[in-house]
Enzyme design. Structure first.
Site, mmCIF file in Angstrom:
data_model
loop_
_atom_site.group_PDB
_atom_site.id
_atom_site.type_symbol
_atom_site.label_atom_id
_atom_site.label_comp_id
_atom_site.label_asym_id
_atom_site.label_seq_id
_atom_site.Cartn_x
_atom_site.Cartn_y
_atom_site.Cartn_z
ATOM 1 C CD GLU A 136 -6.559 6.855 6.033
ATOM 2 O OE1 GLU A 136 -6.996 6.869 4.879
ATOM 3 O OE2 GLU A 136 -5.382 7.158 6.317
ATOM 4 C CG HIS A 169 -7.778 4.355 0.949
ATOM 5 N ND1 HIS A 169 -7.298 3.729 -0.168
ATOM 6 C CD2 HIS A 169 -6.750 5.098 1.446
ATOM 7 C CE1 HIS A 169 -6.038 4.076 -0.350
ATOM 8 N NE2 HIS A 169 -5.673 4.908 0.615
ATOM 9 C CG HIS A 212 -1.949 1.085 1.211
ATOM 10 N ND1 HIS A 212 -3.299 0.827 1.152
ATOM 11 C CD2 HIS A 212 -1.835 2.432 1.233
ATOM 12 C CE1 HIS A 212 -3.969 1.964 1.133
ATOM 13 N NE2 HIS A 212 -3.101 2.961 1.183
ATOM 14 C CD GLN A 236 -7.282 11.230 -1.252
ATOM 15 O OE1 GLN A 236 -6.140 10.833 -1.320
ATOM 16 N NE2 GLN A 236 -8.031 11.053 -0.176
ATOM 17 C CD1 TRP A 283 -3.320 12.575 4.177
ATOM 18 C CD2 TRP A 283 -2.270 12.399 2.200
ATOM 19 N NE1 TRP A 283 -4.179 13.006 3.203
ATOM 20 C CE2 TRP A 283 -3.573 12.910 1.980
ATOM 21 C CE3 TRP A 283 -1.439 12.206 1.101
ATOM 22 C CZ2 TRP A 283 -4.054 13.223 0.710
ATOM 23 C CZ3 TRP A 283 -1.917 12.520 -0.170
ATOM 24 C CH2 TRP A 283 -3.203 13.015 -0.355
ATOM 25 C CG ASP A 332 -0.946 5.482 3.529
ATOM 26 O OD1 ASP A 332 -1.463 5.255 2.422
ATOM 27 O OD2 ASP A 332 -1.471 6.213 4.377
ATOM 28 C CG HIS A 350 -1.501 6.851 -1.611
ATOM 29 N ND1 HIS A 350 -2.794 6.970 -2.070
ATOM 30 C CD2 HIS A 350 -1.589 6.149 -0.443
ATOM 31 C CE1 HIS A 350 -3.622 6.375 -1.218
ATOM 32 N NE2 HIS A 350 -2.916 5.868 -0.219
HETATM 33 ZN ZN LIG Z 1 -3.678 5.011 1.664
#
Ligand SMILES: [Zn+2]
Length: 436
Positions: A215, A212, A59, A154, A317, A311, A61
């Site tokens: 979260e 996702h 996982h 997203q 993030w 991630d 991005h």
């Molecule tokens: Zn993610």
């Protein structure tokens, strides 16, 4: 025929030689006596180091990577401000920008011994700029890294204009998996509907599913039960994954017990992302602040497959990271309290074998005759040792070729009353090359 010699393999006594025939593994046999066997073409002498199938990133991005601070820093540190910052950065995306950043981080992954990567790609963009760029990257890196792409909405499927159409268009253009973000949708009903849409697209195009899911630190966010049930009823057992699942950290005991049964029956995989979510979650709590993570220990005990992911690598993030799976495993051990000896081995599996199950790699993964010749040599005596000392692989072999080499880091210490000597953080008994 080439050989990786003197390899220490988890679960096997003694040292072994591994044959490599082209881009595939041949036989694995006990190491030949020095000077005893035929003169072999030694590709790498593992010298008693741990030889493992490559690390797997379940996982990340890659379209957002290396953008931390652009156009501004995520000042609050929350997931929600991160999405807002990314939305501003997304307006300036170009194909070359995405290709350059994603490729750089994939180079870091390869150097760290990660040869299989699943990347989510934001498809809430009418131009699908990042998606087309990442499809190009997948093709360019295929001789070293097997890259899976997930169409990730997203900003929502039902709550974003044409969200469902963009998801389907991404499937048409060739992603490997379909995503969703049900907890972000405007209503509970939209969240359920978004998962139904994602499963429908996945089934019609024969794709995997990775959403996702939950979260958020909201104990009322319970979309993982919907995902698991859709997977079981739709015949997608083992092919569906719920990522993040941080609301699980806030579920009460009675509901958690019920959920363990639902997840175990469904065969869904879970991906916990400890680096990012330890930072993102609990931001709206006064003390005590919740950890906000998947119930890793409990779900493993219930028979659910759980893996650890990175991630984010330097984006809105999570501002840090070097694409190191052993760093993820170490933080995951601390975050999920996996400190038993077997649990530490399990954490290593969560960035290797268990992550490979998330990607559905099957016979395309593992050190066995006929399988793709991908492996890492770790200057370590065991998975425990590799995690503890955060050893970068001395050698990474992809499709039968050495693609990365890292000489050992040496620190020379001058200590009162002793001659200068090297410190390698290894206990004396672990230096015994015959120890298995
Ligand atoms: Zn993610």
């Amino acid at each position: 025929m080439k050989l990786v010699t003197n390899a220490r393999l988890a679960g096997r006594d003694g040292l072994h030689d591994i044959e490599i025939d082209g881009d595939r593994f041949g036989r694995v046999a006990p190491a030949a006596e020095p000077g005893g066997g035929p003169a072999a073409d030694v590709l790498v002498d593992a010298a008693g180091g741990l030889v493992s199938p490559p690390f797997v990133e379940p996982h990340v991005h890659l379209d957002t990577t290396l953008t931390a601070g652009e156009p501004r820093w995520n000042a609050s540190g929350s997931l929600w401000e991160g999405i807002a910052v990314w939305s501003e950065r997304k307006a300036t995306l170009t194909r070359d920008d995405v290709i350059a950043r994603a490729t750089e981080v994939l180079r870091w992954y390869a150097a760290n011994g990660v040869l299989h990567v699943r990347s989510h790609v934001d498809v809430t963009d009418p131009g699908l700029v990042a998606l087309d760029a990442m499809l190009e990257v997948r093709e360019r890196v295929k001789d070293v890294i097997g890259l899976q792409l997930v169409a990730f909405p997203q900003e929502g499927v039902c709550s974003f204009d044409d969200g469902a159409e963009l998801l389907e268009e991404a499937a048409r253009r060739g992603v490997d998996a379909v995503g969703a973000i049900p907890h972000f949708e405007d209503t509970r009903e939209d969240g359920v509907r978004s998962l139904e849409i994602a499963f429908d697209v996945a089934q019609r195009y024969g794709l995997l599913l990775d959403a996702h899911c939950d979260e958020i630190d909201d104990e009322q966010s319970r979309f993982v039960e919907v995902l698991a049930t859709l997977a079981r009823r739709g015949g997608l057992q083992g092919r569906a994954t719920a990522s993040h699942t941080t609301a699980m950290g806030s579920y009460n005991g009675a509901y958690s017990y019920k959920l363990q049964r639902i997840l175990a029956r469904s065969g869904v995989n879970l991906v916990c992302n400890p680096l990012a979510n330890l930072c993102l979650q609990g931001r709206f709590d006064a003390h005590p602040k919740r950890r906000g993570l998947t119930q890793v220990k409990e779900m493993l005990a219930a028979g659910v497959n759980v893996a650890f992911g990175h991630d984010d690598v330097m984006d809105p993030w999570f501002p840090l990271g070097t694409a190191s799976p052993l760093q993820v495993a170490l933080v995951g051990i601390a975050a999920a309290q996996l400190t038993g000896a077997a649990e530490i081995d399990e954490a290593f599996a969560m960035v290797t074998d268990r992550a490979a199950r998330v990607l559905g790699l099957g016979d395309g993964y593992g050190i066995a005759p006929g399988r793709p010749a991908n492996l890492v040599v770790l200057p370590a005596s065991s998975p425990y040792d590799a995690v503890r000392r955060q050893t970068r692989p001395s050698h990474v072999i992809a499709r039968g070729r050495v693609v990365a080499e890292t000489p050992p880091a040496v620190t020379r210490l001058t200590w009162p009353g002793r001659a200068p000597e090297d410190v390698d953080f290894v206990r004396a008994r672990d230096r015994d090359p015959g120890r298995s």
